[in-house]
Design a protein around this motif. Structure first.
Motif, PDB file in Angstrom:
ATOM      1  N   THR A 188      80.561 -23.606   1.605  1.00 24.21           N
ATOM      2  CA  THR A 188      79.169 -23.983   1.827  1.00 24.21           C
ATOM      3  C   THR A 188      78.796 -25.269   1.118  1.00 24.21           C
ATOM      4  O   THR A 188      78.025 -26.049   1.638  1.00 24.21           O
ATOM      5  CB  THR A 188      78.210 -22.868   1.369  1.00 24.21           C
ATOM      6  N   TYR A 191      79.397 -28.199   3.200  1.00 24.94           N
ATOM      7  CA  TYR A 191      78.739 -28.200   4.508  1.00 24.94           C
ATOM      8  C   TYR A 191      78.272 -29.610   4.849  1.00 24.94           C
ATOM      9  O   TYR A 191      77.709 -30.312   4.013  1.00 24.94           O
ATOM     10  CB  TYR A 191      77.541 -27.257   4.467  1.00 24.94           C
ATOM     11  N   ILE A 193      75.956 -31.810   7.502  1.00 25.21           N
ATOM     12  CA  ILE A 193      74.899 -31.725   8.504  1.00 25.21           C
ATOM     13  C   ILE A 193      75.415 -32.325   9.816  1.00 25.21           C
ATOM     14  O   ILE A 193      76.115 -33.341   9.803  1.00 25.21           O
ATOM     15  CB  ILE A 193      73.645 -32.475   8.022  1.00 25.21           C
ATOM     16  N   GLU A 206      69.459 -25.816  13.788  1.00 29.44           N
ATOM     17  CA  GLU A 206      70.391 -25.948  12.662  1.00 29.44           C
ATOM     18  C   GLU A 206      69.724 -25.491  11.363  1.00 29.44           C
ATOM     19  O   GLU A 206      70.351 -24.862  10.532  1.00 29.44           O
ATOM     20  CB  GLU A 206      70.867 -27.393  12.513  1.00 29.44           C
ATOM     21  N   TYR A 207      68.435 -25.801  11.219  1.00 26.57           N
ATOM     22  CA  TYR A 207      67.746 -25.470   9.969  1.00 26.57           C
ATOM     23  C   TYR A 207      67.407 -23.989   9.880  1.00 26.57           C
ATOM     24  O   TYR A 207      67.719 -23.335   8.879  1.00 26.57           O
ATOM     25  CB  TYR A 207      66.475 -26.304   9.828  1.00 26.57           C
ATOM     26  N   SER A 216      72.703 -21.350   8.259  1.00 25.79           N
ATOM     27  CA  SER A 216      71.513 -22.180   8.476  1.00 25.79           C
ATOM     28  C   SER A 216      71.229 -22.975   7.209  1.00 25.79           C
ATOM     29  O   SER A 216      71.548 -22.540   6.102  1.00 25.79           O
ATOM     30  CB  SER A 216      70.320 -21.294   8.815  1.00 25.79           C
ATOM     31  N   LEU A 217      70.620 -24.137   7.397  1.00 26.55           N
ATOM     32  CA  LEU A 217      70.298 -24.975   6.231  1.00 26.55           C
ATOM     33  C   LEU A 217      69.291 -24.267   5.343  1.00 26.55           C
ATOM     34  O   LEU A 217      69.321 -24.398   4.120  1.00 26.55           O
ATOM     35  CB  LEU A 217      69.744 -26.330   6.681  1.00 26.55           C
ATOM     36  N   GLU A 221      69.624 -23.581   1.414  1.00 24.89           N
ATOM     37  CA  GLU A 221      68.603 -23.996   0.453  1.00 24.89           C
ATOM     38  C   GLU A 221      68.190 -22.833  -0.422  1.00 24.89           C
ATOM     39  O   GLU A 221      68.036 -22.966  -1.635  1.00 24.89           O
ATOM     40  CB  GLU A 221      67.376 -24.540   1.190  1.00 24.89           C
ATOM     41  N   TRP A 228      74.167 -27.723  -2.591  1.00 24.84           N
ATOM     42  CA  TRP A 228      75.073 -27.828  -1.432  1.00 24.84           C
ATOM     43  C   TRP A 228      75.059 -29.229  -0.842  1.00 24.84           C
ATOM     44  O   TRP A 228      75.960 -29.608  -0.107  1.00 24.84           O
ATOM     45  CB  TRP A 228      74.694 -26.804  -0.349  1.00 24.84           C
ATOM     46  N   ARG A 229      74.058 -30.046  -1.184  1.00 29.57           N
ATOM     47  CA  ARG A 229      73.986 -31.404  -0.622  1.00 29.57           C
ATOM     48  C   ARG A 229      74.022 -32.428  -1.753  1.00 29.57           C
ATOM     49  O   ARG A 229      73.129 -33.250  -1.895  1.00 29.57           O
ATOM     50  CB  ARG A 229      72.737 -31.580   0.231  1.00 29.57           C
ATOM     51  N   GLU A 234      74.562 -36.681   2.525  1.00 24.97           N
ATOM     52  CA  GLU A 234      73.929 -35.440   2.972  1.00 24.97           C
ATOM     53  C   GLU A 234      72.478 -35.360   2.493  1.00 24.97           C
ATOM     54  O   GLU A 234      71.602 -34.926   3.219  1.00 24.97           O
ATOM     55  CB  GLU A 234      74.707 -34.217   2.461  1.00 24.97           C
ATOM     56  N   PHE A 238      69.516 -35.106   4.994  1.00 20.92           N
ATOM     57  CA  PHE A 238      68.727 -33.879   4.901  1.00 20.92           C
ATOM     58  C   PHE A 238      67.253 -34.206   4.670  1.00 20.92           C
ATOM     59  O   PHE A 238      66.373 -33.593   5.283  1.00 20.92           O
ATOM     60  CB  PHE A 238      69.253 -33.001   3.763  1.00 20.92           C
TER      61      PHE A 238
END
Length: 356
Positions: A188, A191, A193, A206-207, A216-217, A221, A228-229, A234, A238
């Motif tokens: 994850t 991940y 996007i 996607e979100y 799912s984003l 979150e 994760w970003r 990203e 994002f």
DNA sequence: TCGCCTAGCTGGCCGTGTAG
DNA sequence: CTACACGGCCAGCTAGGCGA
């Protein structure tokens, strides 16, 4: 000295000398036999020791040979890598000093033939560039496939079942092993996007739901926060996508602010924002069909107006490129006609002057 | 309360790809 | 070849956490 000759010779001589000068004595003889046995044992031990040493020496030699072989291989590898580094370093220095070359100086005025040859024959640079292009292409293809794979709409429950849980769930699922959790975290945190997404529907999908086979984003979150970003790419992407998601959420929560019915649900809010993208907008003076990047700009620069928000698509826009092209053509046409007018004026001038 | 640190957000700029 | 779109990078700003 031969170890095998030791036991026989001295003992025989001793026995003979004892036999000629003195009367044979039982205890003395047994003492001698004991001594001889000890000497024999000692010889045997020495023999074994020598054999063992020989073996050790041989092993040591072979081991050394093997080490040297590995060492030489590593040296060859190092030489290759240093060569590659030198090549890259030369490029950097060349670019920084302005001496370099093909990409920086398109006119090729400052390029020597030697430099051109070196750059053209640089397999490292060519390979890097090729690999990068290939990776980018593969990523896009994977994104496109993921985006277009049919999937059932995920619910919050199915998202939970698929292992993407809320913070509080982390403490509940105690039977998960650390290794599987670590692997999942690795999956994850890496991940990416989806770059192939082009519509508000897919951004929202996607979100809120996640693309097929991906979390799912929103769940990422919830579970990992912003970790994760971590990569700047990203994060930036994002943030831009979140601008659109925030608008959807805002429309859903405060529909009356946008002149929409109170009973609006998330899908309707998505539709409203998608309609803005498709033409319900006034992007730089036109009703354009916006890209997601343009839609982000539209919202972030607060260019949106109350009349943009509607459940029906009022005007189906065209890409801004088309409007710009038309404007350019119109400009050229106007310039052409103005030129014609000027020409006719200048042609008619001498006659009028002549008349005067 | 203040200063420091870190993470996140924003807007501008740049390089690259693409359509015309 | 040119203009444009887009993704990515980066600097600057802000907010929040934390210790003195």
């Amino acid at each position: 000295m031969s170890p095998t000759s030791l036991p026989g010779t001295p003992s025989g001589e001793l026995i003979r000398s004892v036999g000629s000068n003195e009367r044979p004595d039982g205890p003395f003889l047994s003492f001698l036999v004991d001594q001889l046995t000890k000497v024999e044992e000692q010889n045997e031990w020495l023999k074994n020791k020598v054999i063992q040493l020989e073996k050790e020496q041989e092993e040591y030699y072979l081991d050394g040979q093997k080490r040297m072989e590995i060492g030489f291989r590593n040296v060859a590898k190092c030489v290759e890598e240093v060569g590659a580094m030198r090549e890259v370093f030369k490029e950097i220095v060349g670019i920084m000093s302005g001496e370099r070359v093909r990409f920086v100086d398109p006119s090729n005025e400052n390029v020597t033939n030697e430099e051109v040859d070196r750059v053209s024959s640089s397999t490292l640079l060519a390979n890097n560039s090729r690999r990068e292009r290939q990776e980018r292409r593969q990523q896009y293809e994977a994104d496109y496939t993921a985006l277009n794979t049919d999937s059932t709409v995920k619910t919050e429950e199915s998202v939970r079942d698929s292992g993407i849980l809320h913070h509080e769930d982390d403490h509940e699922d105690g039977d998960d092993s650390d290794s599987s959790r670590g692997a999942e975290y690795q999956r994850t945190v890496s991940y990416k996007i989806n770059r192939a997404i082009q519509s508000v529907h897919d951004v929202a999908r996607e979100y809120f739901e996640g693309l097929p086979g991906r979390p799912s984003l929103m769940s990422l979150e919830r579970r990992y926060g912003s970790t994760w970003r971590r990569s700047s790419k990203e994060r930036t992407l994002f943030a831009k996508r979140m601008c659109i998601i925030n608008k959807i959420n805002d429309v859903r929560k405060n529909p009356t602010h946008y002149g929409l019915p109170e009973s609006i649900n998330r899908n309707m809010a998505i539709k409203v924002v998608e309609n803005i993208r498709l033409g319900n907008n006034n992007f730089q003076g036109h009703h354009c069909r916006l890209s997601l990047s343009q839609l982000y700009t539209y919202f972030s620069k607060k260019m949106d107006q109350l009349e943009d928000y509607s459940l029906s698509l009022k005007i189906r826009g065209e890409p801004r490129r088309i409007y710009l092209m038309r404007e350019r053509e119109a400009r050229l046409e106007r310039a052409g006609s103005e030129e014609e007018v000027l020409e006719s004026v200048s042609l008619s001038k001498p006659s009028t002057d002549g008349e005067n």
